[in-house]
Design a protein around this motif. Structure first.
Motif, PDB file in Angstrom:
ATOM      1  N   GLY A 370       8.696  37.162 -10.950  1.00 47.34           N
ATOM      2  CA  GLY A 370       8.666  38.511 -11.498  1.00 47.34           C
ATOM      3  C   GLY A 370       9.387  39.486 -10.592  1.00 47.34           C
ATOM      4  N   LEU A 403       7.011  40.442 -17.452  1.00 46.84           N
ATOM      5  CA  LEU A 403       6.271  41.455 -16.704  1.00 46.84           C
ATOM      6  C   LEU A 403       5.244  42.109 -17.621  1.00 46.84           C
ATOM      7  CD1 LEU A 403       9.178  43.199 -14.757  1.00 46.84           C
ATOM      8  CD2 LEU A 403       7.611  41.436 -13.914  1.00 46.84           C
ATOM      9  N   ALA A 461       3.023  39.863 -12.885  1.00 47.67           N
ATOM     10  CA  ALA A 461       3.685  38.684 -13.445  1.00 47.67           C
ATOM     11  C   ALA A 461       2.773  37.500 -13.191  1.00 47.67           C
ATOM     12  CB  ALA A 461       5.057  38.459 -12.802  1.00 47.67           C
TER      13      ALA A 461
END
Length: 510
Positions: A370, A403, A461
């Motif tokens: 992420g 995300l 994430a």
């Protein structure tokens, strides 16, 4: 002549010492060496012959009814006791202490992959052949029922060898203790243990004949198969895309011959590269990449590290959160040549199991990364004291994982206000972006000067916080200009210029 006299005196002394001993059936045992045991045997033999002669005479007298039954039974009991004492004295001379020898201690790997130890024990108690001769010569005294060629109830266990100091460690075998019911002289018996802890040496503890015998043994390796056993403690790992994962490999060779083995990895996607590294701290070659491993004379184990490198992006073969199963192989040279080219082959579990090679199954789970990026066209603004700042930022998912719960926050100077639309983005897929509108409102009577506003982003994430970088917006506030005064100054300047020109022209005409 003098020598013969001395030997005659010595013989008389021995006979006198034998007959002078008390008739309690005890041996002359001030010393336990062989010479004193022989003297005790000679003494007991003389006593046995004398008592036997008395018993034989008493038996004839009993047949003729010349002695009483009670007197006969006394002589018979004495004869039996002396016979037993004579047997004991003879056994003490011809027999060593019962002794068990460990002929082999072989460590091997069972079909289920667990390590086992096979012990081969032999009864090497001395004196059995001499005893058999005695049985043949005088069966009335030394009969086979005594069975001196057997050791009964031998209890065996394996203990961990202590790193320092004496003594033994805890039991590391299953069963914790095994038993051999009986083992005859010259025969062998095998016991098999499961190792609860993988070690190279053990302490074999044997209890028999009221004694404990402990031996520190370095385990042999089963050389029946020319293979290397491979194990990995961290066989299943997770790694982010663009990063690497390292597996520790323990190689164990069940042979003492010199040989070279090839290292290879199969069933790994082409996008993932790998390398073998020598990880043994005692080899002196740490961090050197390897394609082969050499087991020299006496070297039976090695430590390697296998590092795999993941690509930056996922695809069909390297999918996020999908387990990749592959194998690390240690191949004999001939097997390696037969399997070429390895890079173009994919093996089934049955084919891997049928390979005459060391192998270990490994797992790799790619994880997405992420990453969040905040972009803005302009991070510097100039305004007047009664104006506000309006700008737009772009929030981009620059990673390989979705995300979630993206929050945008600002830190403004005192009394300033900010408006964020939207201030929360529910989710953002990789390579996607979202525009966010920002307004910074100045307070009434704001002073002229330079100000800074911090823009912060927070996101998750895979339920883990994502690292972000703050953005700084610089704002310059200046005072608003007075238009009437500015116009008057301009007119004044223009008038001055016109006047100067007119006056100059007039002077020129004169």
């Amino acid at each position: 002549m003098f020598g013969k006299k001395m030997r005659f005196v010595w013989v008389l002394w021995v006979v006198a010492a034998g007959w002078a001993a008390p008739c309690s059936g005890q041996y002359f045992t001030e010393r336990n060496d062989e010479s004193y045991l022989i003297l005790a045997l000679k003494k007991q033999k003389a006593r046995y012959d004398a008592v036997k002669a008395e018993y034989t005479a008493a038996l004839e007298l009993m047949k003729r009814r010349l002695i009483s039954r009670e007197e006969f039974e006394q002589k018979k009991a004495r004869y039996i006791n002396e016979e037993i004492s004579y047997q004991q004295a003879m056994l003490r001379v011809i027999f060593d202490q019962p002794h068990m020898v460990i002929e082999k201690a072989v460590k091997y790997q069972a079909e289920d992959g667990r390590k086992r130890v096979r012990l081969t024990l032999r009864n090497t108690t001395g004196g059995v052949a001499d005893y058999e001769k005695l049985v043949e010569s005088d069966e009335s005294v030394f009969d086979p029922s005594l069975q001196p060629d057997k050791i009964n109830n031998v209890f065996i266990s394996l203990h961990e060898s202590p790193a320092t100091g004496g003594g033994v460690g805890p039991i590391i075998s299953q069963p914790y203790e095994d038993k051999i019911a009986t083992i005859r002289f010259g025969e062998t018996a095998e016991v098999d243990f499961l190792l609860l802890k993988d070690v190279e040496e053990v302490v074999v503890s044997m209890t028999y004949a009221r004694a404990v015998d402990q031996k520190h043994i370095y385990l042999q390796k089963d050389a029946s198969a020319n293979q290397v056993i491979v194990n990995s403690l961290n066989f299943s790992q997770e790694a982010n895309l663009g990063e690497s994962a390292t597996y520790t490999l323990e190689l164990e060779r069940f042979s003492n011959d010199n040989d070279v083995f090839r290292l290879a990895v199969v069933n790994l996607p082409r996008q993932i590269s790998y390398s073998f590294v020598d990880a043994d701290p005692n080899s002196g070659q740490t961090q050197q990449r390897l394609s082969q491993v050499n087991f020299t004379q006496g070297v039976t184990s090695k430590q390697l590290a296998l590092t795999v490198y993941l690509p930056e992006r996922s695809d069909e073969q390297v999918a996020i959160d999908k387990t990749i199963e592959f194998y690390a192989l240690v191949l004999p040279q001939q097997v390696w040549r037969e399997l070429q080219p390895l890079e173009e082959k994919r093996f089934s579990q049955e084919e891997i199991a049928g390979l005459n090679a060391g192998k270990v199954k490994l797992e790799l789970i790619p994880r997405g990364v992420g990453r969040i990026e905040v972009r803005a066209l302009n991070l510097y603004h100039e305004i007047k004291t009664d104006e506000h700042v309006e700008m737009e930022i772009t929030v981009l998912n620059d990673g390989t994982r979705r995300l979630d719960n993206i929050r945008i926050r600002t830190h403004v100077p005192p009394n300033w206000q900010s408006v964020i639309e939207p201030d929360v983005i529910g989710s953002l897929m990789p390579a996607k972006e979202e525009n966010v509108q920002l307004r910074f409102l100045t307070p009434e009577g704001v002073e002229v000067g330079d100000y800074e506003v911090q823009i912060q982003t927070q996101a998750l994430a895979d339920n883990r916080p994502v690292e972000t970088q703050d953005k700084t917006v610089r704002i310059h506030v200046s005072a608003r200009t007075n238009l009437l005064l500015s116009a008057a100054l301009v007119l004044f300047v223009i008038g001055m210029v016109v006047g100067i020109v007119w006056y100059g022209v007039k002077l020129t005409r004169r």
